[in-house]
Scaffold this motif. Structure first.
Motif, PDB file in Angstrom:
ATOM      1  N   GLU A 429       0.833  -1.207   0.000  1.00 38.03           N
ATOM      2  CA  GLU A 429       0.000   0.000   0.000  1.00 38.03           C
ATOM      3  C   GLU A 429       0.871   1.263   0.000  1.00 38.03           C
ATOM      4  OE1 GLU A 429      -2.245  -3.343   1.872  1.00 38.03           O
ATOM      5  OE2 GLU A 429      -0.255  -2.480   2.095  1.00 38.03           O
ATOM      6  N   TYR A 430       1.980   1.197   0.736  1.00 37.36           N
ATOM      7  CA  TYR A 430       2.907   2.335   0.771  1.00 37.36           C
ATOM      8  C   TYR A 430       3.535   2.554  -0.596  1.00 37.36           C
ATOM      9  CZ  TYR A 430       6.927   5.172   2.197  1.00 37.36           C
ATOM     10  OH  TYR A 430       7.867   6.169   2.315  1.00 37.36           O
ATOM     11  N   ALA A 456       3.496  15.375   7.739  1.00 36.09           N
ATOM     12  CA  ALA A 456       3.080  16.302   8.795  1.00 36.09           C
ATOM     13  C   ALA A 456       1.573  16.542   8.756  1.00 36.09           C
ATOM     14  CB  ALA A 456       3.834  17.625   8.649  1.00 36.09           C
ATOM     15  N   VAL A 457       1.042  16.740   7.538  1.00 30.60           N
ATOM     16  CA  VAL A 457      -0.405  16.974   7.410  1.00 30.60           C
ATOM     17  C   VAL A 457      -1.186  15.756   7.879  1.00 30.60           C
ATOM     18  CG1 VAL A 457      -2.260  17.348   5.764  1.00 30.60           C
ATOM     19  CG2 VAL A 457      -0.145  18.655   5.554  1.00 30.60           C
ATOM     20  N   ARG A 458      -0.741  14.570   7.473  1.00 32.55           N
ATOM     21  CA  ARG A 458      -1.442  13.348   7.863  1.00 32.55           C
ATOM     22  C   ARG A 458      -1.378  13.126   9.374  1.00 32.55           C
ATOM     23  NH1 ARG A 458      -2.599  10.070   3.420  1.00 32.55           N
ATOM     24  NH2 ARG A 458      -1.745  10.862   1.469  1.00 32.55           N
ATOM     25  N   PHE A 459      -0.230  13.415   9.977  1.00 35.52           N
ATOM     26  CA  PHE A 459      -0.116  13.239  11.425  1.00 35.52           C
ATOM     27  C   PHE A 459      -0.991  14.242  12.176  1.00 35.52           C
ATOM     28  CE2 PHE A 459       3.956  10.844  10.819  1.00 35.52           C
ATOM     29  CZ  PHE A 459       3.569   9.720  11.532  1.00 35.52           C
ATOM     30  N   CYS A 460      -1.094  15.463  11.665  1.00 36.00           N
ATOM     31  CA  CYS A 460      -1.965  16.459  12.308  1.00 36.00           C
ATOM     32  C   CYS A 460      -3.424  16.020  12.263  1.00 36.00           C
ATOM     33  CB  CYS A 460      -1.799  17.816  11.621  1.00 36.00           C
ATOM     34  SG  CYS A 460      -0.230  18.641  11.972  1.00 36.00           S
ATOM     35  N   ILE A 461      -3.846  15.544  11.084  1.00 40.02           N
ATOM     36  CA  ILE A 461      -5.228  15.054  10.967  1.00 40.02           C
ATOM     37  C   ILE A 461      -5.443  13.861  11.885  1.00 40.02           C
ATOM     38  CG2 ILE A 461      -6.908  14.038   9.393  1.00 40.02           C
ATOM     39  CD1 ILE A 461      -5.593  15.623   7.123  1.00 40.02           C
ATOM     40  N   SER A 462      -4.462  12.956  11.904  1.00 43.81           N
ATOM     41  CA  SER A 462      -4.559  11.762  12.751  1.00 43.81           C
ATOM     42  C   SER A 462      -4.636  12.141  14.227  1.00 43.81           C
ATOM     43  CB  SER A 462      -3.357  10.852  12.507  1.00 43.81           C
ATOM     44  OG  SER A 462      -3.339   9.787  13.429  1.00 43.81           O
ATOM     45  N   GLY A 463      -3.720  13.042  14.661  1.00 42.91           N
ATOM     46  CA  GLY A 463      -3.719  13.443  16.066  1.00 42.91           C
ATOM     47  C   GLY A 463      -5.007  14.129  16.479  1.00 42.91           C
ATOM     48  N   ASP A 542      -4.494   3.768   8.227  1.00 44.06           N
ATOM     49  CA  ASP A 542      -4.377   3.672   6.769  1.00 44.06           C
ATOM     50  C   ASP A 542      -4.088   5.039   6.155  1.00 44.06           C
ATOM     51  OD1 ASP A 542      -4.803   0.956   6.741  1.00 44.06           O
ATOM     52  OD2 ASP A 542      -6.952   1.107   6.400  1.00 44.06           O
ATOM     53  N   MET A 543      -4.687   6.078   6.700  1.00 45.31           N
ATOM     54  CA  MET A 543      -4.496   7.420   6.167  1.00 45.31           C
ATOM     55  C   MET A 543      -3.048   7.882   6.356  1.00 45.31           C
ATOM     56  SD  MET A 543      -6.095  10.977   7.482  1.00 45.31           S
ATOM     57  CE  MET A 543      -4.992  10.797   8.873  1.00 45.31           C
ATOM     58  N   GLU A 544      -2.414   7.451   7.447  1.00 44.78           N
ATOM     59  CA  GLU A 544      -1.027   7.842   7.702  1.00 44.78           C
ATOM     60  C   GLU A 544      -0.046   7.185   6.728  1.00 44.78           C
ATOM     61  OE1 GLU A 544      -0.233   6.825  11.720  1.00 44.78           O
ATOM     62  OE2 GLU A 544      -1.549   8.359  12.569  1.00 44.78           O
ATOM     63  N   ARG A 555       1.601   1.357  15.106  1.00 46.73           N
ATOM     64  CA  ARG A 555       0.740   2.550  15.168  1.00 46.73           C
ATOM     65  C   ARG A 555      -0.707   2.167  15.473  1.00 46.73           C
ATOM     66  NH1 ARG A 555       2.438   6.612  10.198  1.00 46.73           N
ATOM     67  NH2 ARG A 555       4.677   6.694  10.621  1.00 46.73           N
ATOM     68  N   LEU A 556      -1.195   1.142  14.800  1.00 47.32           N
ATOM     69  CA  LEU A 556      -2.561   0.705  15.053  1.00 47.32           C
ATOM     70  C   LEU A 556      -2.708   0.209  16.490  1.00 47.32           C
ATOM     71  CD1 LEU A 556      -5.397   0.130  13.979  1.00 47.32           C
ATOM     72  CD2 LEU A 556      -4.593  -2.129  13.260  1.00 47.32           C
ATOM     73  N   THR A 557      -1.703  -0.504  16.969  1.00 43.24           N
ATOM     74  CA  THR A 557      -1.748  -1.015  18.344  1.00 43.24           C
ATOM     75  C   THR A 557      -1.842   0.124  19.346  1.00 43.24           C
ATOM     76  OG1 THR A 557      -0.484  -2.998  17.767  1.00 43.24           O
ATOM     77  CG2 THR A 557      -0.483  -2.329  20.077  1.00 43.24           C
ATOM     78  N   MET A 558      -1.021   1.152  19.189  1.00 46.81           N
ATOM     79  CA  MET A 558      -1.029   2.257  20.147  1.00 46.81           C
ATOM     80  C   MET A 558      -2.357   3.015  20.118  1.00 46.81           C
ATOM     81  SD  MET A 558       1.732   1.798  21.673  1.00 46.81           S
ATOM     82  CE  MET A 558       1.522   3.183  22.767  1.00 46.81           C
ATOM     83  N   LYS A 559      -2.919   3.201  18.927  1.00 43.14           N
ATOM     84  CA  LYS A 559      -4.201   3.921  18.837  1.00 43.14           C
ATOM     85  C   LYS A 559      -5.327   3.105  19.476  1.00 43.14           C
ATOM     86  CE  LYS A 559      -3.174   6.477  14.581  1.00 43.14           C
ATOM     87  NZ  LYS A 559      -1.802   5.986  14.421  1.00 43.14           N
ATOM     88  N   MET A 560      -5.397   1.831  19.113  1.00 37.04           N
ATOM     89  CA  MET A 560      -6.460   0.991  19.649  1.00 37.04           C
ATOM     90  C   MET A 560      -6.320   0.841  21.157  1.00 37.04           C
ATOM     91  SD  MET A 560      -8.852  -0.024  17.652  1.00 37.04           S
ATOM     92  CE  MET A 560      -9.473  -1.417  18.575  1.00 37.04           C
ATOM     93  N   PHE A 561      -5.092   0.680  21.633  1.00 39.88           N
ATOM     94  CA  PHE A 561      -4.908   0.540  23.069  1.00 39.88           C
ATOM     95  C   PHE A 561      -5.291   1.826  23.788  1.00 39.88           C
ATOM     96  CE2 PHE A 561      -2.283   1.007  26.890  1.00 39.88           C
ATOM     97  CZ  PHE A 561      -2.769  -0.067  27.614  1.00 39.88           C
ATOM     98  N   LEU A 562      -4.939   2.973  23.221  1.00 36.94           N
ATOM     99  CA  LEU A 562      -5.326   4.246  23.839  1.00 36.94           C
ATOM    100  C   LEU A 562      -6.846   4.370  23.911  1.00 36.94           C
ATOM    101  CD1 LEU A 562      -4.613   7.059  24.922  1.00 36.94           C
ATOM    102  CD2 LEU A 562      -4.567   7.871  22.558  1.00 36.94           C
ATOM    103  N   PHE A 563      -7.525   4.054  22.817  1.00 32.09           N
ATOM    104  CA  PHE A 563      -8.987   4.107  22.813  1.00 32.09           C
ATOM    105  C   PHE A 563      -9.566   3.159  23.860  1.00 32.09           C
ATOM    106  CE2 PHE A 563      -9.046   5.440  18.087  1.00 32.09           C
ATOM    107  CZ  PHE A 563      -9.039   6.768  18.456  1.00 32.09           C
TER     108      PHE A 563
END
Length: 914
Positions: A429-430, A456-463, A542-544, A555-563
């Motif tokens: 995909e990358y 940077a734009v993708r990380f800002c949207i993600s954050g 996926d967007m990142e 990355r997915l692990t950290m996001k899901m675990f945070l949620f």
């Protein structure tokens, strides 16, 4: 070290190439050998080396009748390593899909794979085409070198560990040796086509296990091009699955799980796994980890090894937790606080201030008699001991797991596992989405990259998205808190005026009714939000456009675990650290949004409510999780094959049977780990409030192992084998939760439990030497003059004309010059709480770090075996090189000089010295 291949009687140097081997190394192998070990350029799909591989002439297909339960081509010789399926739907995309399939399958054949198509007329429903894929020997050895796969070179001669005399006691829990260790041990080395005579190759058809074969084929499928669209080169089976060109891609199970295959060439490992591992009646047996690893690959094997080890360690925590619970149960009658609350002469005469404004009435303390008695089950001296014990237990668990993991890495031949070949390869995909390219400073090759501005734009949207959804979780928690505050008055009024509830009013207090209903509501909200967050986290990741597979998973692990962390634990954090802490006092209550009065704790403490909250959320999650994991796949599979399940073998083929199963998916293990890590948080972060939490987790995990094994063996298609040498980023998450658990449990004992106020009273304020805790309840309740109530707080009625009421706090009485201000005892208790937190944290952390320092991550015997195996492997390889050099010298090869011979001997001497 690896248990792979078949036992060979030949020694390494004595084994000479057979005539058959020489015949197989014809012009085709000469073509392959010119490629060396060039790694395919993932940015261009398959490399030129791979696409120039030519398949040998197809064998004549035998049309004789054959059971379709077979895992071989129609000729009964070539094994089916992968299956692709598609439906010929005649829509506007039909021609485009047909062209993609033709191009893709043509490129697969150019890459050396052999294909055989089953017409839709042969399928059970008459709609689905199946493309069977076989990887011949030339393809396997080429990609074994590309993927750095290790294969046997010599049988392991390192003596096994001395058996423990106590092992005989564990005999009932053991499985047969053939199941536990399906293959002998070998020394291994990375495969090289130029050194084929070095390896223990008895039979080319069985040298590479089915899991290795499907891993190699999957590697080719993910990088095989299928054409150019919109000026971009398209490749990979994943894209073809997403756009509907193919409906499924999967390797085959080797047989039906409930009976052995009729074909004697089948290994029947799935049947063995089902009989010895996946049935619940085998819950007390050890897991056949080597067979799991052989059939499903190291990544799934390491998960079940971790889950089994975690369950074993939970047994110790569960035993200690039950002992602490029994201590509270046996000392319930000795609890002076509940005795005073239940005593009609003490608790019956204490009039408590209303727990809500206007609607609530004055109440007598002895109405909470039963809840105060049950509170002692969890709020006693054993609570402190158990909190300290669990802080140490967590360290022991993590340290001993590192040792267990190190032993598995050695036994499963993962010591020199190169992540660059597995997790660090670029994601297709990358490569597809990043159109710009730059030169890699290491490989000096052009590769795709994502510009810094785009990152940077993708990380800002993600954050921003992550913060928004975390805020939504917190908002939902606040909504539950508002529910608590809003319905408490309704419950109080209902229980006061309903005669049918009078018999249970002592047990089902307004506080408990509010807590239970709020916990159930919170659990429902958690389940709904989880459903949404899974999709949001995947979309954000996926967007990142993460560069590598490992980066994507992390990355997915950290996001899901945070949620999940905020979603599951926020309500427990509220009850543990906020409820009852910011109440104010009669006449000056604290309000949320200037409307709802903050909740008060029960006179016996808030710990019982935290226990209720924890029990409902934890038990509910486990029950719902098992329903999702076991019942839902079973229903889906039953519905999908309800017509075909009665068909005989010759009509319902092996690839059709597997096609009708559920897909495990690339993130299948991710959800399993996430479920267990969230459970780990429940039994560590809040275990001081509920000593039975490890017991609940233990019972769930015993079931979880069998449910996971059952669904993987019977309800899911065979996953593509993948390598992994550890549990990955989950290890760091567990370490972080272990440290946080010490802090949370120290605060729970100090601020949620009543232990510190009782100890302060026992040592500093007790007035009776014979019964030091007598008078504690009266001492812990302050006095308020009812006439000082503002109109907003005053109850509508006061039928018995009470003059004063009591409330839980340490404040001066109304006739004191510092009326309603905190007493000195309050500050003494606060100081004792803070001192306790500091002392407990330091003691537990010192013990934790000392234990971690004392226990080495890698056992001494494993270190010695690793060094021994490396030495012997190098010796074998050097001897092989020396023998080949001698042959070249004898044959008069001018390139083989005497200096080269001396250098090779010197390398052997240096290896021995090291």
């Amino acid at each position: 070290m690896n248990r792979l291949g078949r036992k060979a009687s030949e020694t390494l140097i004595e084994m000479a190439p057979s005539a058959d081997g020489e015949e197989s190394n014809g012009p085709l192998c000469e073509t392959l050998s010119t490629a060396g070990s060039e790694v395919p350029s993932s940015s261009e799909g398959l490399s030129s080396t791979e696409t120039t591989l030519l398949i040998p002439d197809h064998q004549v297909i035998d049309k004789r009748h054959q059971s379709k339960d077979s895992i071989f081509f129609r000729d009964g010789v070539r094994r089916i390593d992968f299956v692709l399926s598609y439906v010929d739907d005649l829509n506007k995309e039909w021609e485009k899909k047909l062209e993609r399939r033709k191009e893709f399958e043509s490129n697969l054949q150019k890459a050396g794979l052999e294909l055989e198509t089953e017409d839709k007329k042969e399928s059970e429903d008459g709609k689905i085409y199946f493309v069977k894929i076989h990887a011949p020997w030339e393809v396997l050895i080429t990609y074994a070198e590309v993927l750095n796969i290790k294969v046997p070179i010599k049988e392991n001669d390192i003596p096994s560990m001395v058996e423990n005399p106590l092992d005989c006691m564990l005999t009932p829990f053991r499985l047969p040796e053939k199941v536990m260790h399906p293959e002998p041990d070998y020394f291994t080395a990375p495969f090289s086509k130029e050194k084929q005579e070095l390896y223990l190759i008895n039979d080319e058809s069985t040298f590479f296990s089915p899991s290795m074969r499907n891993r190699i084929v999957n590697y080719i499928l993910t990088r095989c091009p299928y054409g150019t669209e919109e000026g971009k080169k398209k490749f990979g089976i994943k894209r073809l699955l997403n756009n509907g060109t193919y409906s499924a891609a999967y390797p085959l199970h080797d047989c039906q799980y409930w009976k052995k295959a009729s074909d004697p060439n089948c290994d029947n490992e799935r049947y063995t796994l089902y009989m010895e591992w996946a049935r619940f009646l085998r819950f007390y047996k050890e897991q056949p980890l080597d067979l799991i690893r052989k059939y499903y690959g190291e990544k799934i094997g390491i998960y079940f090894a971790w889950l089994g080890f975690y369950t074993e360690m939970l047994f110790l925590a569960a035993v200690v937790g039950v002992i602490c619970f029994l201590y509270g149960l046996f000392t319930m009658d000795e609890n002076m606080s509940s005795k005073e609350i239940c005593d009609p002469a003490i608790g019956g005469e204490i009039i408590m201030c209303p727990l809500c404004d206007r609607e609530c009435e004055y109440w007598r303390l002895n109405t909470t008699c039963e809840s105060s008695e049950y509170s002692h089950l969890f709020d006693n001296v054993a609570t402190l001991f158990f909190a300290i014990f669990m802080g140490i237990w967590v360290t022991l668990f993590l340290e001993f797991w590192k040792r267990r993991q190190a032993r598995l890495k050695y036994e499963w031949d993962l010591v020199d596992f190169e992540e660059e070949q597995q997790q660090l390869q670029l994601r297709p995909e990358y490569e597809a989405k990043c159109t710009q390219k730059k030169k890699n400073p290491v490989t000096q090759e052009m590769e795709p990259y994502l510009p810094l501005t785009s990152q940077a734009v993708r990380f800002c949207i993600s954050g921003t998205t992550v913060l928004f959804w975390v805020s939504l979780i917190i908002a939902s928690m606040i909504a539950v808190i508002v529910y608590r505050l809003a319905v408490y008055a309704a419950f109080a009024s209902l229980m006061e005026n309903t005669q049918t509830l009078q018999p249970i009013s002592g047990l089902l207090t307004p506080q408990l009714a509010t807590s239970v209903t709020a916990s159930c509501l919170n659990f429902v909200i958690i389940m709904i939000l989880n459903f949404i967050y899974e999709r949001i986290a995947i979309w954000i990741t996926d967007m990142e456009i993460p560069r590598t597979h490992m980066e994507y998973e992390n990355r997915l692990t950290m996001k899901m675990f945070l949620f999940q962390f905020v979603n599951y634990y926020s309500s427990c954090f509220y009850v543990a650290f906020f409820k009852g802490k910011f109440v104010g006092y009669p006449g000056a209550y604290t309000y949320m949004f200037n409307r709802w009065r903050n909740e008060e704790c029960d006179p016996a403490g808030c710990l019982i409510e935290l226990t209720t909250q924890l029990t409902i959320v934890m038990a509910g999650k486990q029950i719902w999780g098992n329903i999702q994991e076991a019942i839902v796949p079973w229903i889906c599979n039953w519905w999908g094959r309800r017509k075909a399940r009665n068909n005989p073998e010759n009509l319902y083929s092996r690839w059709e049977q597997d096609h009708d199963l559920q897909t495990f998916g690339a993130l299948g293990l991710f959800y399993e780990y996430l479920e267990m890590v969230i459970q780990f948080g429940f039994i560590t972060l809040f275990v001081a409030s509920f000593p039975l939490a490890p017991l609940l987790a233990l019972m769930n995990n015993i079931l979880e192992i069998r449910v996971d094994s059952w669904k993987l063996t019977t309800q899911y298609r065979r996953p593509v084998a993948a390598k992994a040498h550890s549990i990955g980023v989950w290890q760091e998450i567990l370490n972080g939760m272990a440290i946080l658990s010490v802090v949370t449990n120290a605060f729970i004992v100090a601020f949620t439990s009543d232990m510190i106020p009782r100890l302060v009273y026992y040592y500093a304020y007790s007035e009776s030497d014979d019964s030091p805790m007598s008078g504690y309840i009266n001492n812990s309740l302050s006095v308020f003059l009812i006439s000082d109530f503002p109109e907003r707080n005053k109850p509508k009625t006061n039928p018995e004309n009470f003059v004063i009421c009591r409330y839980r706090d340490y404040r001066y009485p109304p006739d004191h010059e510092r009326r309603y201000l905190h007493t000195m005892q309050f500050w003494h208790i606060l100081a004792a709480k803070l001192a306790f937190i500091i002392i407990m944290e330091h003691v537990v952390f010192i013990v934790k770090f000392f234990v971690a320092w004392m226990i080495p991550d890698v056992p001494a015997d494993v270190k010695a075996k690793i060094k021994r195996e490396k030495y012997l492997t190098q010796k074998i390889l050097h001897e092989y090189e020396l023998e080949k050099l001698k042959e070249r010298l004898c044959q008069g090869d001018k390139r083989a000089t005497e200096k080269e011979f001396i250098a090779t001997e010197g390398k052997m001497e240096l290896s021995r010295a090291m």
